[in-house]
Design a protein around this motif. Structure first.
Motif, PDB file in Angstrom:
ATOM      1  N   ARG A  58       0.784  -1.220  -0.014  1.00 35.25           N
ATOM      2  CA  ARG A  58      -0.028   0.045   0.151  1.00 35.25           C
ATOM      3  C   ARG A  58       0.960   1.369  -0.054  1.00 35.25           C
ATOM      4  O   ARG A  58       0.630   2.172  -0.743  1.00 35.25           O
ATOM      5  N   PHE A  59       1.934   1.133   0.856  1.00 36.02           N
ATOM      6  CA  PHE A  59       3.000   2.385   0.834  1.00 36.02           C
ATOM      7  C   PHE A  59       3.545   2.423  -0.573  1.00 36.02           C
ATOM      8  O   PHE A  59       3.644   3.621  -1.163  1.00 36.02           O
ATOM      9  N   PHE A  60       3.977   1.475  -1.025  1.00 33.50           N
ATOM     10  CA  PHE A  60       4.769   1.264  -2.384  1.00 33.50           C
ATOM     11  C   PHE A  60       3.604   2.027  -3.514  1.00 33.50           C
ATOM     12  O   PHE A  60       4.216   2.789  -4.192  1.00 33.50           O
ATOM     13  N   VAL A  61       2.227   1.620  -3.625  1.00 37.78           N
ATOM     14  CA  VAL A  61       1.669   2.273  -4.675  1.00 37.78           C
ATOM     15  C   VAL A  61       1.428   3.628  -4.288  1.00 37.78           C
ATOM     16  O   VAL A  61       1.230   4.360  -5.274  1.00 37.78           O
ATOM     17  N   GLN A  62       1.038   3.845  -3.195  1.00 40.53           N
ATOM     18  CA  GLN A  62       0.897   5.303  -2.707  1.00 40.53           C
ATOM     19  C   GLN A  62       2.244   6.169  -3.200  1.00 40.53           C
ATOM     20  O   GLN A  62       1.904   7.335  -3.601  1.00 40.53           O
ATOM     21  N   TRP A  63       3.334   5.679  -3.129  1.00 38.64           N
ATOM     22  CA  TRP A  63       4.580   6.514  -3.442  1.00 38.64           C
ATOM     23  C   TRP A  63       4.495   6.827  -4.972  1.00 38.64           C
ATOM     24  O   TRP A  63       4.915   7.560  -5.546  1.00 38.64           O
ATOM     25  N   LEU A  64       4.334   5.490  -5.694  1.00 39.79           N
ATOM     26  CA  LEU A  64       4.075   5.667  -7.207  1.00 39.79           C
ATOM     27  C   LEU A  64       3.158   6.491  -7.740  1.00 39.79           C
ATOM     28  O   LEU A  64       3.585   7.431  -8.400  1.00 39.79           O
ATOM     29  N   SER A 122       1.444  14.733  -2.887  1.00 34.27           N
ATOM     30  CA  SER A 122       1.040  13.604  -2.050  1.00 34.27           C
ATOM     31  C   SER A 122      -0.368  13.213  -2.339  1.00 34.27           C
ATOM     32  O   SER A 122      -1.338  13.791  -2.294  1.00 34.27           O
ATOM     33  N   VAL A 123      -0.646  11.796  -2.462  1.00 35.58           N
ATOM     34  CA  VAL A 123      -1.941  11.252  -2.910  1.00 35.58           C
ATOM     35  C   VAL A 123      -2.053  10.087  -2.196  1.00 35.58           C
ATOM     36  O   VAL A 123      -1.334   9.129  -2.331  1.00 35.58           O
ATOM     37  N   ILE A 124      -3.253   9.778  -1.901  1.00 27.41           N
ATOM     38  CA  ILE A 124      -3.573   8.330  -1.377  1.00 27.41           C
ATOM     39  C   ILE A 124      -4.669   7.832  -2.167  1.00 27.41           C
ATOM     40  O   ILE A 124      -5.975   8.290  -2.152  1.00 27.41           O
ATOM     41  N   PRO A 125      -4.187   6.930  -2.845  1.00 27.29           N
ATOM     42  CA  PRO A 125      -5.170   6.298  -3.870  1.00 27.29           C
ATOM     43  C   PRO A 125      -6.204   5.400  -3.289  1.00 27.29           C
ATOM     44  O   PRO A 125      -5.806   4.785  -2.038  1.00 27.29           O
ATOM     45  N   VAL A 126      -7.230   5.185  -3.757  1.00 28.84           N
ATOM     46  CA  VAL A 126      -8.314   3.972  -3.274  1.00 28.84           C
ATOM     47  C   VAL A 126      -7.522   2.862  -3.027  1.00 28.84           C
ATOM     48  O   VAL A 126      -8.072   2.179  -2.067  1.00 28.84           O
ATOM     49  N   SER A 127      -6.659   2.536  -3.753  1.00 28.15           N
ATOM     50  CA  SER A 127      -6.195   1.234  -3.726  1.00 28.15           C
ATOM     51  C   SER A 127      -5.496   0.987  -2.439  1.00 28.15           C
ATOM     52  O   SER A 127      -5.132  -0.039  -1.908  1.00 28.15           O
ATOM     53  N   PHE A 128      -4.878   2.146  -1.979  1.00 28.08           N
ATOM     54  CA  PHE A 128      -4.061   2.025  -0.648  1.00 28.08           C
ATOM     55  C   PHE A 128      -4.880   1.316   0.476  1.00 28.08           C
ATOM     56  O   PHE A 128      -4.714   0.626   1.116  1.00 28.08           O
ATOM     57  N   TRP A 129      -6.476   1.872   0.481  1.00 25.02           N
ATOM     58  CA  TRP A 129      -7.239   1.467   1.389  1.00 25.02           C
ATOM     59  C   TRP A 129      -7.685  -0.040   1.213  1.00 25.02           C
ATOM     60  O   TRP A 129      -7.881  -0.826   2.131  1.00 25.02           O
ATOM     61  N   TYR A 130      -7.718  -0.518  -0.007  1.00 20.70           N
ATOM     62  CA  TYR A 130      -8.277  -2.017  -0.446  1.00 20.70           C
ATOM     63  C   TYR A 130      -6.804  -2.645   0.061  1.00 20.70           C
ATOM     64  O   TYR A 130      -7.119  -3.761   0.782  1.00 20.70           O
TER      65      TYR A 130
END
Length: 83
Positions: free
Chosen positions: A15-21, A29-37
């Protein structure tokens, strides 16, 4: 079930890797929905392991986290429905 906690830890790392990408791609700085999944997946796997271990502190921590992750998805969904 001895090493199954590793899968939960991998989800929580991803989740942190996806958020970073996503943040790097958007240059903010973005927190995508996939982070929560990924958070829910990792939290549920670790919750299952905590239940297997019958560790009340571990259970409470993971249950609390999963609840918060689900709540964030509810808030995101509500915002998308509101014009």
């Amino acid at each position: 079930m001895g090493g199954d906690w590793v899968y939960g830890s991998v989800c929580l790392f991803l989740r942190f890797f996806v958020q970073w990408l996503v943040s790097e791609k958007r240059k903010e700085s973005v927190i995508p929905v996939s982070f929560w999944y990924l958070s829910i997946a990792g939290g549920l796997i670790l919750l299952a392991y905590a239940l297997y271990r019958r560790d009340p502190v571990f259970i409470a921590g993971q249950f609390g986290g999963v609840f918060i992750y689900l709540r964030n998805l509810c808030l995101i969904a509500r915002k998308k429905r509101t014009p």
